[in-house]
Structures are given as C-alpha cells and as structure tokens.
Design an enzyme around this catalytic site. Structure first.
Site, PDB file in Angstrom:
ATOM      1  N   GLY A  74      -4.026   1.059 -14.354  1.00  0.00           N
ATOM      2  CA  GLY A  74      -5.269   0.639 -13.734  1.00  0.00           C
ATOM      3  C   GLY A  74      -6.459   0.981 -14.606  1.00  0.00           C
ATOM      4  N   SER A 133      -1.058   4.806 -15.040  1.00  0.00           N
ATOM      5  CA  SER A 133      -1.976   4.559 -16.165  1.00  0.00           C
ATOM      6  C   SER A 133      -2.329   3.090 -16.387  1.00  0.00           C
ATOM      7  CB  SER A 133      -1.443   5.169 -17.473  1.00  0.00           C
ATOM      8  OG  SER A 133      -1.511   6.577 -17.429  1.00  0.00           O
ATOM      9  N   ASP A 185       0.852  -1.182   0.000  1.00  0.00           N
ATOM     10  CA  ASP A 185       0.000   0.000   0.000  1.00  0.00           C
ATOM     11  C   ASP A 185       0.892   1.237   0.000  1.00  0.00           C
ATOM     12  OD1 ASP A 185      -1.703   2.111   0.596  1.00  0.00           O
ATOM     13  OD2 ASP A 185      -2.703   1.082   2.264  1.00  0.00           O
ATOM     14  N   ILE A 186       0.881   1.985  -1.086  1.00  0.00           N
ATOM     15  CA  ILE A 186       1.745   3.153  -1.227  1.00  0.00           C
ATOM     16  C   ILE A 186       1.489   4.190  -0.129  1.00  0.00           C
ATOM     17  CG2 ILE A 186       0.267   4.479  -2.798  1.00  0.00           C
ATOM     18  CD1 ILE A 186       2.890   5.100  -4.409  1.00  0.00           C
ATOM     19  N   ASP A 209      -5.307   7.310  -6.625  1.00  0.00           N
ATOM     20  CA  ASP A 209      -5.681   8.703  -6.361  1.00  0.00           C
ATOM     21  C   ASP A 209      -6.613   8.786  -5.151  1.00  0.00           C
ATOM     22  OD1 ASP A 209      -5.806  11.473  -6.812  1.00  0.00           O
ATOM     23  OD2 ASP A 209      -7.337  11.293  -8.366  1.00  0.00           O
TER      24      ASP A 209
END
Length: 167
Positions: free
Chosen positions: A120, A118, A10-11, A34
C-alpha cells in the site's frame, strides 16, 4: 506446507485466530490496514502495543497483542519495508511473513489472515509483493492450518489468484 486461501474483503471482519497487521515501526496505529485494525480492535490493541513493545518493532520482525474488539483472538503486528523510503531489501518483506507465522505458532494459532504487506502506502512493487507473500507462506514450515490472504480490491485479488495458480 499450507496453501493460502484468497478472499476479497475487510480483514477486521474475519473470524480467525489471528489477523496480521501491516504496522509501522512505532506500532501506534496509522493509516491503511494498521489504522483499520486499531479502530476496529479499540483501545486495548494500542494499550497492548505500548505495554509489550514500548520501543516498537524492527522492520521485518513481528509480535502479538490482544485483538481487543476484533473477532480474532490476536493481532500479529509486522513491520514491512518502506520501498518509497528506500527500504528495498526483499529479505525484510519475506521475513514479515515468516516471522508472523512463527509468532502464530508460538501462540498456537491455527487460522491466520494476512493483508498484502508493504504493497500500500509503502509502495512495494505489487507483483513482487504478491510473489513474496505466496512464495513465503508456501515455503515456511508452520503448524498453522489455514492462511487467508485478504485482498483489498479486485486487482490485488486477481493477482493473488494468478500467483497462487502459478505456484
């Protein structure tokens, strides 16, 4: 030249100077990475996006905000091309990684974590998204000392590890 570290996770939980957000042009939060970054960072991230980028960002560009409640210091927002919507110019995807590293340098960030941009909901073909990430990070001159590529799942992690081994 910096060689990326590949992790699965998890970023929003990483203790790095900056996390990169795969943002939309409007920079107002959304789904995927996001949404996760905006939720974990809290309202300060959105408030800073609105203040610094009232008209959002162009595809391929990047800009920084506070990280709010995240363990990172900054969020570097970058807008990847939406392959599903017909944005198929690979140079825009490459620009996301390059511009994010330039912004990191401007901030003085030494550790940066990237998602796969890009790949996802924007639908960029996965193998090319992986190649663009690994190749661009390796080729971009930067003062960043440690780049982490964060894989959401085992498949992406395996592809990143293979691509890094082939680089």
């Amino acid at each position: 030249m910096v060689t990326p570290i590949i992790v699965r996770g998890d970023i929003t939980q990483l203790h790095v100077d900056a996390v990169v957000n795969a943002a939309s042009n409007a920079m107002r939060g959304g789904g995927g990475v996001d949404g996760a970054i905006h939720r974990a960072g809290g309202p300060a991230v959105l408030a800073d996006c609105i203040a610094k980028f009232p008209h959002g960002l162009a595809t391929g560009d990047a800009g920084a905000t506070t990280a709010g409640d995240l363990p990172a210091t900054w969020v570097i927002h970058t807008v990847g091309p939406n392959y599903r919507a017909g944005e198929r110019d690979r140079s825009l995807l490459v620009s996301c990684y390059r511009r994010s590293l330039e912004v990191a340098d401007d901030l003085g960030a030494r550790t940066v974590a990237f998602p796969l941009i890009s790949a996802g909901v924007y639908g960029w073909p996965l193998d090319d998204a992986v190649a663009a990430a690994v190749e661009t990070i390796a080729a971009t001159p930067t003062a960043v000392e440690e780049v982490t590529l964060v894989a959401f799942d085992a498949d992406i992690q395996d592809r990143l590890v293979r691509a890094l081994g082939a680089a």
